[in-house]
Design a protein around this motif. Sequence first.
Motif, PDB file in Angstrom:
ATOM      1  N   UNK A 131      56.292 -25.410 -43.046  1.00  0.00           N
ATOM      2  CA  UNK A 131      56.074 -24.953 -44.415  1.00  0.00           C
ATOM      3  C   UNK A 131      56.038 -26.149 -45.365  1.00  0.00           C
ATOM      4  N   UNK A 132      55.036 -26.158 -46.230  1.00  0.00           N
ATOM      5  CA  UNK A 132      54.900 -27.217 -47.210  1.00  0.00           C
ATOM      6  C   UNK A 132      54.198 -28.464 -46.714  1.00  0.00           C
ATOM      7  N   UNK A 133      53.673 -28.446 -45.486  1.00  0.00           N
ATOM      8  CA  UNK A 133      52.972 -29.614 -44.941  1.00  0.00           C
ATOM      9  C   UNK A 133      51.775 -29.953 -45.833  1.00  0.00           C
ATOM     10  N   UNK A 134      51.575 -31.227 -46.069  1.00  0.00           N
ATOM     11  CA  UNK A 134      50.465 -31.702 -46.895  1.00  0.00           C
ATOM     12  C   UNK A 134      49.207 -31.857 -46.036  1.00  0.00           C
ATOM     13  N   UNK A 135      48.073 -31.457 -46.583  1.00  0.00           N
ATOM     14  CA  UNK A 135      46.801 -31.590 -45.877  1.00  0.00           C
ATOM     15  C   UNK A 135      46.381 -33.049 -45.866  1.00  0.00           C
ATOM     16  N   UNK A 136      45.535 -33.452 -44.941  1.00  0.00           N
ATOM     17  CA  UNK A 136      44.970 -32.667 -43.850  1.00  0.00           C
ATOM     18  C   UNK A 136      45.921 -32.592 -42.653  1.00  0.00           C
ATOM     19  N   UNK A 137      45.836 -31.475 -41.936  1.00  0.00           N
ATOM     20  CA  UNK A 137      46.577 -31.309 -40.691  1.00  0.00           C
ATOM     21  C   UNK A 137      45.808 -30.361 -39.780  1.00  0.00           C
ATOM     22  N   UNK A 138      46.240 -30.297 -38.527  1.00  0.00           N
ATOM     23  CA  UNK A 138      45.560 -29.496 -37.520  1.00  0.00           C
ATOM     24  C   UNK A 138      46.566 -28.568 -36.860  1.00  0.00           C
ATOM     25  N   UNK A 139      46.172 -27.311 -36.690  1.00  0.00           N
ATOM     26  CA  UNK A 139      46.964 -26.323 -35.961  1.00  0.00           C
ATOM     27  C   UNK A 139      46.091 -25.834 -34.814  1.00  0.00           C
ATOM     28  N   UNK A 140      46.702 -25.668 -33.634  1.00  0.00           N
ATOM     29  CA  UNK A 140      45.912 -25.232 -32.482  1.00  0.00           C
ATOM     30  C   UNK A 140      46.581 -24.074 -31.749  1.00  0.00           C
ATOM     31  N   UNK A 141      45.727 -23.287 -31.093  1.00  0.00           N
ATOM     32  CA  UNK A 141      46.148 -22.223 -30.186  1.00  0.00           C
ATOM     33  C   UNK A 141      45.570 -22.579 -28.826  1.00  0.00           C
ATOM     34  N   UNK A 142      46.365 -22.415 -27.766  1.00  0.00           N
ATOM     35  CA  UNK A 142      45.971 -22.934 -26.464  1.00  0.00           C
ATOM     36  C   UNK A 142      46.317 -21.935 -25.368  1.00  0.00           C
ATOM     37  N   UNK A 143      45.381 -21.755 -24.440  1.00  0.00           N
ATOM     38  CA  UNK A 143      45.617 -20.928 -23.261  1.00  0.00           C
ATOM     39  C   UNK A 143      44.918 -21.587 -22.081  1.00  0.00           C
ATOM     40  N   UNK A 144      45.650 -21.747 -20.996  1.00  0.00           N
ATOM     41  CA  UNK A 144      45.120 -22.418 -19.804  1.00  0.00           C
ATOM     42  C   UNK A 144      45.184 -21.459 -18.622  1.00  0.00           C
ATOM     43  N   UNK A 145      44.103 -21.452 -17.834  1.00  0.00           N
ATOM     44  CA  UNK A 145      44.015 -20.580 -16.661  1.00  0.00           C
ATOM     45  C   UNK A 145      43.533 -21.413 -15.480  1.00  0.00           C
ATOM     46  N   UNK A 146      44.173 -21.244 -14.313  1.00  0.00           N
ATOM     47  CA  UNK A 146      43.681 -21.887 -13.098  1.00  0.00           C
ATOM     48  C   UNK A 146      42.667 -20.956 -12.452  1.00  0.00           C
ATOM     49  N   UNK A 147      41.514 -21.511 -12.074  1.00  0.00           N
ATOM     50  CA  UNK A 147      40.451 -20.711 -11.475  1.00  0.00           C
ATOM     51  C   UNK A 147      40.840 -20.264 -10.076  1.00  0.00           C
ATOM     52  N   UNK A 148      40.444 -19.048  -9.753  1.00  0.00           N
ATOM     53  CA  UNK A 148      40.742 -18.486  -8.435  1.00  0.00           C
ATOM     54  C   UNK A 148      39.449 -18.018  -7.781  1.00  0.00           C
ATOM     55  N   UNK A 149      39.300 -18.365  -6.515  1.00  0.00           N
ATOM     56  CA  UNK A 149      38.152 -17.912  -5.725  1.00  0.00           C
ATOM     57  C   UNK A 149      38.653 -16.946  -4.667  1.00  0.00           C
ATOM     58  N   UNK A 150      37.761 -16.495  -3.826  1.00  0.00           N
ATOM     59  CA  UNK A 150      38.175 -15.612  -2.729  1.00  0.00           C
ATOM     60  C   UNK A 150      39.110 -16.328  -1.750  1.00  0.00           C
ATOM     61  N   UNK A 151      39.026 -17.656  -1.716  1.00  0.00           N
ATOM     62  CA  UNK A 151      39.876 -18.442  -0.826  1.00  0.00           C
ATOM     63  C   UNK A 151      41.201 -18.848  -1.481  1.00  0.00           C
ATOM     64  N   UNK A 152      41.399 -18.478  -2.729  1.00  0.00           N
ATOM     65  CA  UNK A 152      42.625 -18.843  -3.439  1.00  0.00           C
ATOM     66  C   UNK A 152      42.318 -19.733  -4.626  1.00  0.00           C
TER      67      UNK A 152
END
Length: 122
Positions: free
Chosen positions: A24-45
């Motif tokens: 709260x009260x942070x002075x611009x400029x700044x960056x906010x991020x949302x992140x989601x990571x997924x490991x890919x899966x195939x029929x073999x795992x």
Amino acid sequence: MIAELIKELDKIFNNKVYPTNAPEGEQTPYLVYFYREIENKTLDGYDGLYTANIVLNVFTKTFSEANSKKETLTQMLKCLIYVKLGAFLIQEISLEETDIIYENQLNVYRGIIPVTIYFKEE
């Protein structure tokens, strides 16, 4: 992978990069991020390939500064293809449509940059 990416983003935003919300009260400029990571899966795992869905939100006082920071981020992300960040090799980056909006409650401009990064751990 996100920790390595944050190190690069910190260079652009003078160590003012935050997950989910800025203090709260942070002075611009700044960056906010949302992140989601997924490991890919195939029929073999699981195959050791990952997908990271990230939304970068640039907060600035003026529209022109938001646009400038958005362009800087977009160019930086495009240059990361086939780059190794720490133990992670970036294989592909997909930038989606970006936007700049005005946040009335905060009295700031927000540049929204959705990006998908495909990478593997080496």
